[in-house]
Scaffold this motif. Structure first.
Motif, short mmCIF file in Angstrom:
data_model
loop_
_atom_site.label_atom_id
_atom_site.label_comp_id
_atom_site.label_asym_id
_atom_site.label_seq_id
_atom_site.Cartn_x
_atom_site.Cartn_y
_atom_site.Cartn_z
N CYS A 173 74.46 -52.79 19.00
CA CYS A 173 75.56 -53.73 19.85
C CYS A 173 76.56 -52.73 18.98
CB CYS A 173 75.60 -55.00 19.73
SG CYS A 173 74.37 -55.68 20.61
N LEU A 174 76.95 -52.60 17.90
CA LEU A 174 78.07 -52.24 17.19
C LEU A 174 78.29 -50.78 17.84
CD1 LEU A 174 80.42 -52.20 15.37
CD2 LEU A 174 78.85 -51.55 13.46
N ALA A 175 77.47 -49.94 18.12
CA ALA A 175 77.49 -48.39 18.47
C ALA A 175 77.91 -48.47 20.13
CB ALA A 175 76.10 -47.88 18.67
N ASP A 176 77.43 -49.28 20.72
CA ASP A 176 77.88 -49.75 22.03
C ASP A 176 79.46 -49.97 22.13
OD1 ASP A 176 75.37 -49.24 23.04
OD2 ASP A 176 74.74 -51.22 23.74
N LEU A 177 79.47 -51.14 21.43
CA LEU A 177 80.99 -51.74 21.23
C LEU A 177 82.07 -50.49 20.75
CD1 LEU A 177 80.39 -55.23 20.02
CD2 LEU A 177 80.56 -54.57 22.31
N LEU A 178 81.81 -49.71 19.70
CA LEU A 178 82.44 -48.47 19.28
C LEU A 178 82.89 -47.58 20.65
CD1 LEU A 178 81.23 -47.93 15.74
CD2 LEU A 178 83.65 -48.70 16.54
N LEU A 179 81.72 -47.53 21.37
CA LEU A 179 81.71 -46.58 22.58
C LEU A 179 82.96 -47.06 23.54
CD1 LEU A 179 80.71 -43.99 23.73
CD2 LEU A 179 78.89 -44.85 24.64
N ILE A 180 82.78 -48.23 23.79
CA ILE A 180 83.69 -49.07 24.66
C ILE A 180 84.96 -48.97 24.00
CG2 ILE A 180 84.33 -51.45 25.66
CD1 ILE A 180 81.25 -51.82 25.77
N ALA A 181 85.44 -49.15 22.76
CA ALA A 181 86.62 -49.24 22.22
C ALA A 181 87.39 -47.74 22.26
CB ALA A 181 86.47 -49.59 20.90
N THR A 182 86.61 -46.65 22.10
CA THR A 182 86.98 -45.36 22.26
C THR A 182 87.32 -45.06 23.41
OG1 THR A 182 85.48 -44.64 20.48
CG2 THR A 182 86.22 -43.00 21.83
N SER A 183 86.49 -45.27 24.45
CA SER A 183 86.81 -45.05 25.93
C SER A 183 88.07 -45.77 26.36
CB SER A 183 85.43 -45.52 26.74
OG SER A 183 86.15 -45.53 28.23
N ARG A 184 88.18 -47.04 25.97
CA ARG A 184 89.29 -47.79 26.68
C ARG A 184 90.51 -47.44 25.69
NH1 ARG A 184 87.23 -54.10 27.27
NH2 ARG A 184 85.95 -53.48 28.83
N GLY A 185 90.54 -47.00 24.58
CA GLY A 185 91.63 -46.42 23.78
C GLY A 185 92.01 -45.18 24.62
N GLU A 186 91.47 -44.20 24.68
CA GLU A 186 91.69 -42.96 25.57
C GLU A 186 92.51 -43.34 26.73
OE1 GLU A 186 87.92 -40.80 25.84
OE2 GLU A 186 87.96 -40.25 23.66
N ARG A 187 91.65 -44.25 27.39
CA ARG A 187 92.31 -44.55 29.04
C ARG A 187 93.91 -45.12 28.65
NH1 ARG A 187 88.23 -48.12 31.76
NH2 ARG A 187 87.17 -47.83 29.65
N LEU A 188 94.02 -46.11 27.67
CA LEU A 188 95.22 -46.70 27.14
C LEU A 188 96.25 -45.44 26.97
CD1 LEU A 188 94.41 -49.97 25.39
CD2 LEU A 188 95.61 -49.69 27.29
N SER A 189 95.86 -44.70 25.98
CA SER A 189 96.69 -43.62 25.47
C SER A 189 97.27 -42.78 26.82
CB SER A 189 96.23 -42.55 24.38
OG SER A 189 94.84 -42.00 25.11
N ARG A 190 96.38 -42.49 27.68
CA ARG A 190 96.67 -41.64 28.83
C ARG A 190 97.72 -42.26 29.60
NH1 ARG A 190 91.36 -39.65 28.95
NH2 ARG A 190 90.91 -41.29 30.54
#
Length: 103
Positions: free
Chosen positions: A83-100
């Motif tokens: 679950c932690l691996a999944d959540l880190l993937l989500i956080a990374t994806s959302r962070g990239e979209r926010l920065s764009r």
């Protein structure tokens, strides 16, 4: 390579909340956050977040049980790591979209 070590998504691509069978990241190129695949990715993220909540609740209950055996603790830790691996993937994806989306 762990998710923390993954290079950022190529410009304009969305990091999806799943990987290839060999563990490599998957990306989506779309002009809209409302495409069918974008909505599917959003649904998968929601399911992963809910799974994380359930696993966390179960792990806390197990840790509170002094009689829990090694096998149960190892199982809970394995699920928590997934679950932690999944959540880190989500956080990374959302962070990239926010920065764009920032000006």
């Amino acid at each position: 390579m762990s998710i923390a070590e993954e290079p950022p998504a190529p410009c304009g691509l969305r990091l999806l909340p799943w990987t290839t069978p060999d563990g490599k990241p998957c990306y989506l190129s779309t002009d809209s956050g409302h495409s069918k695949l974008s909505r599917l990715a959003d649904e998968v993220e929601r399911a992963q977040l809910e799974s994380g909540r359930q696993v966390l609740a179960g792990a806390k209950a197990l840790l509170a049980d002094r009689g829990a055996g090694e096998r149960a603790v190892r199982f809970a830790l394995t699920r928590a790591a997934e679950c932690l691996a999944d959540l880190l993937l989500i956080a990374t994806s959302r962070g990239e979209r926010l920065s764009r989306s920032e000006p």
